[in-house]
Structures are given as C-alpha cells and as structure tokens.
Motif scaffolding. Structure first.
Motif, short mmCIF file in Angstrom:
data_model
loop_
_atom_site.label_atom_id
_atom_site.label_comp_id
_atom_site.label_asym_id
_atom_site.label_seq_id
_atom_site.Cartn_x
_atom_site.Cartn_y
_atom_site.Cartn_z
N ASP A 174 0.69 -1.28 0.01
CA ASP A 174 -0.06 0.11 0.10
C ASP A 174 0.77 1.21 0.02
N ASP A 175 2.26 1.04 0.26
CA ASP A 175 3.09 2.14 0.19
C ASP A 175 3.99 2.44 -0.98
N VAL A 176 4.48 1.20 -1.75
CA VAL A 176 5.38 1.33 -2.73
C VAL A 176 5.08 0.97 -3.89
N ILE A 177 5.43 1.69 -5.03
CA ILE A 177 5.32 1.03 -6.40
C ILE A 177 6.76 1.11 -7.16
N ASP A 178 7.05 0.24 -7.65
CA ASP A 178 8.20 -0.05 -8.80
C ASP A 178 8.00 0.18 -10.03
N PHE A 179 8.58 1.22 -10.64
CA PHE A 179 8.23 1.42 -12.34
C PHE A 179 9.41 0.89 -12.79
N GLU A 180 9.33 -0.26 -13.35
CA GLU A 180 10.26 -1.06 -14.22
C GLU A 180 10.19 -0.27 -15.75
N MET A 181 11.26 0.24 -16.50
CA MET A 181 11.54 0.85 -17.52
C MET A 181 11.85 -0.02 -18.47
N ARG A 182 11.61 0.55 -19.84
CA ARG A 182 12.48 -0.32 -20.94
C ARG A 182 13.74 -0.04 -20.94
N GLY A 183 14.47 -1.14 -21.25
CA GLY A 183 15.93 -0.82 -20.87
C GLY A 183 16.38 -1.38 -19.68
N GLY A 184 15.44 -1.91 -18.59
CA GLY A 184 16.05 -2.53 -17.39
C GLY A 184 16.06 -1.54 -16.21
N ASP A 185 16.03 -0.04 -16.37
CA ASP A 185 16.13 0.66 -15.20
C ASP A 185 14.95 0.38 -14.36
N PHE B 96 12.69 2.37 -10.98
CA PHE B 96 12.45 3.73 -10.05
C PHE B 96 11.70 3.19 -9.18
N ARG B 97 11.66 3.46 -7.74
CA ARG B 97 10.98 3.16 -6.76
C ARG B 97 10.20 4.49 -6.30
N SER B 98 9.06 4.45 -5.99
CA SER B 98 8.34 5.70 -5.61
C SER B 98 7.50 5.11 -4.32
N THR B 99 7.90 5.95 -3.00
CA THR B 99 7.27 5.54 -1.94
C THR B 99 6.17 6.70 -1.80
N LEU B 100 4.86 6.37 -1.67
CA LEU B 100 3.77 7.12 -1.65
C LEU B 100 3.86 8.16 -0.55
N ARG B 101 3.43 9.20 -0.84
CA ARG B 101 3.39 10.10 0.27
C ARG B 101 2.63 9.61 1.54
N ASN B 102 1.46 9.07 1.05
CA ASN B 102 0.41 8.53 2.45
C ASN B 102 0.17 6.97 1.81
N ARG C 31 -5.38 -0.91 -0.36
CA ARG C 31 -6.00 -1.99 -1.00
C ARG C 31 -4.98 -1.89 -2.40
N LEU C 32 -4.08 -0.95 -2.40
CA LEU C 32 -3.06 -0.94 -3.61
C LEU C 32 -2.19 -2.21 -3.63
N GLY C 33 -1.77 -2.70 -2.33
CA GLY C 33 -0.75 -3.90 -2.66
C GLY C 33 -1.66 -5.20 -2.93
N PHE C 34 -2.92 -5.26 -2.58
CA PHE C 34 -4.05 -6.41 -3.01
C PHE C 34 -4.54 -6.31 -4.21
N GLU C 35 -4.71 -4.92 -4.75
CA GLU C 35 -5.57 -5.11 -6.14
C GLU C 35 -4.32 -5.01 -6.98
N GLN C 36 -3.09 -4.59 -6.92
CA GLN C 36 -1.94 -4.69 -7.95
C GLN C 36 -2.16 -4.01 -9.13
N ALA C 37 -2.97 -3.10 -9.19
CA ALA C 37 -3.45 -2.36 -10.18
C ALA C 37 -3.47 -0.77 -10.03
N ILE C 38 -3.06 0.13 -11.25
CA ILE C 38 -3.38 1.48 -10.93
C ILE C 38 -3.66 2.19 -12.23
N THR C 39 -4.20 3.23 -12.09
CA THR C 39 -4.32 4.39 -13.31
C THR C 39 -4.07 5.51 -12.94
N TYR C 40 -3.72 6.41 -13.93
CA TYR C 40 -3.42 7.76 -13.68
C TYR C 40 -3.76 8.56 -14.80
#
Length: 143
Positions: free
Chosen positions: A60-71, A73-79, A83-92
């Motif tokens: 519920d706190d962390v999303i790893d963004f896997e990039m083309r090329g293998g990089d 980036f980890r984003s730790t949410l501000r709050n 259910r983020l960890g359970f659902e495992q799906a996002i939109t923006y």
C-alpha cells in the motif's frame, strides 16, 4: 488529457480512501513484501511515461516502475494507499509524457466484474534502484 491504465492483477475488493502515513503496518514479509534494493542514484522528480514497461505495486506504500532498458524507479507514496498492494493495479491521468511525483495515482478495483477507480494517492520521488538478488545482504560492501 491522456489516461494510462495498468492492469497487472485486479481482484475483488471494496472502495477505500487514503490513510495517513503514521502507524503503517509492517509489510516486510508475505504477499506484500517489497523486494530488497539498493539505491543507485539521486531521486528524480519525473520519469518518462512512454518508457514505463510495468508499474508494480509492492504494497500500500510502494510502487516499482520498471522501465524499458531495465532501469527501475521506486516511488514511496506520500500516504499509504489502502488496497493498492492487494489490487496490484493502478491508473493515472497526465497531459504530458512524464509521470511526476506530484501526480495522483488511483487504485483500480474489480467490483463485481466491473473495474472501477478507487483510492487516489500522491506519488513520491522516483528513486533509481537495483534489486538485490536473494541471498545477498543489503549491507555488503561493493569492492
């Protein structure tokens, strides 16, 4: 305005709202484990949206963004984003080709076979990381 939707593993759920960061549960083990990683650079405010290969909510706190090329980036949410960890799906929503730490991500919830936008939570800085292979210690010296 462009809408990007990522559907790794939607599951049955109920709507939830964001909760404050204080009193976050320890999610270091089990199905919501965040893979150990080492920081390999300075945090970035934005990442190139078209280069994102996969967004992997870890809990519920962390999303790893896997990039083309293998990089990665980890984003730790501000709050914490329930259910983020359970659902495992996002939109923006974004009107530019970058995803920035000021953006709000929304949990995608599968309710009765219908995908719906759930809780909205703010991204944190994007920290470049490398995953630490199983069996290696995070504190090993690099020689």
């Amino acid at each position: 305005m462009r809408v990007t939707m990522l559907f790794p593993l939607p599951a049955l759920a109920i709507l939830a709202a964001c909760a404050p960061a204080e009193g976050r549960p320890d999610l270091s083990g089990g199905p919501f484990a965040v893979p150990p990683a080492k920081v390999i650079g300075e945090p970035e405010n934005c990442i190139n949206r078209v280069q994102i290969r996969q967004a992997r909510p870890r809990n519920d706190d962390v999303i790893d963004f896997e990039m083309r090329g293998g990089d990665v980036f980890r984003s730790t949410l501000r709050n914490s984003c329930p259910r983020l960890g359970f659902e495992q799906a996002i939109t923006y929503n974004t009107s530019i080709n970058q995803l920035c730490q000021t953006e709000i991500i929304y949990v995608l919830e599968n309710i009765g076979g219908q995908v719906q936008r759930g809780a909205g939570c703010s991204l944190g800085p994007f920290v470049p990381i490398e995953y630490i292979p199983k069996g290696e210690s995070e504190t090993e010296d690099e020689s």
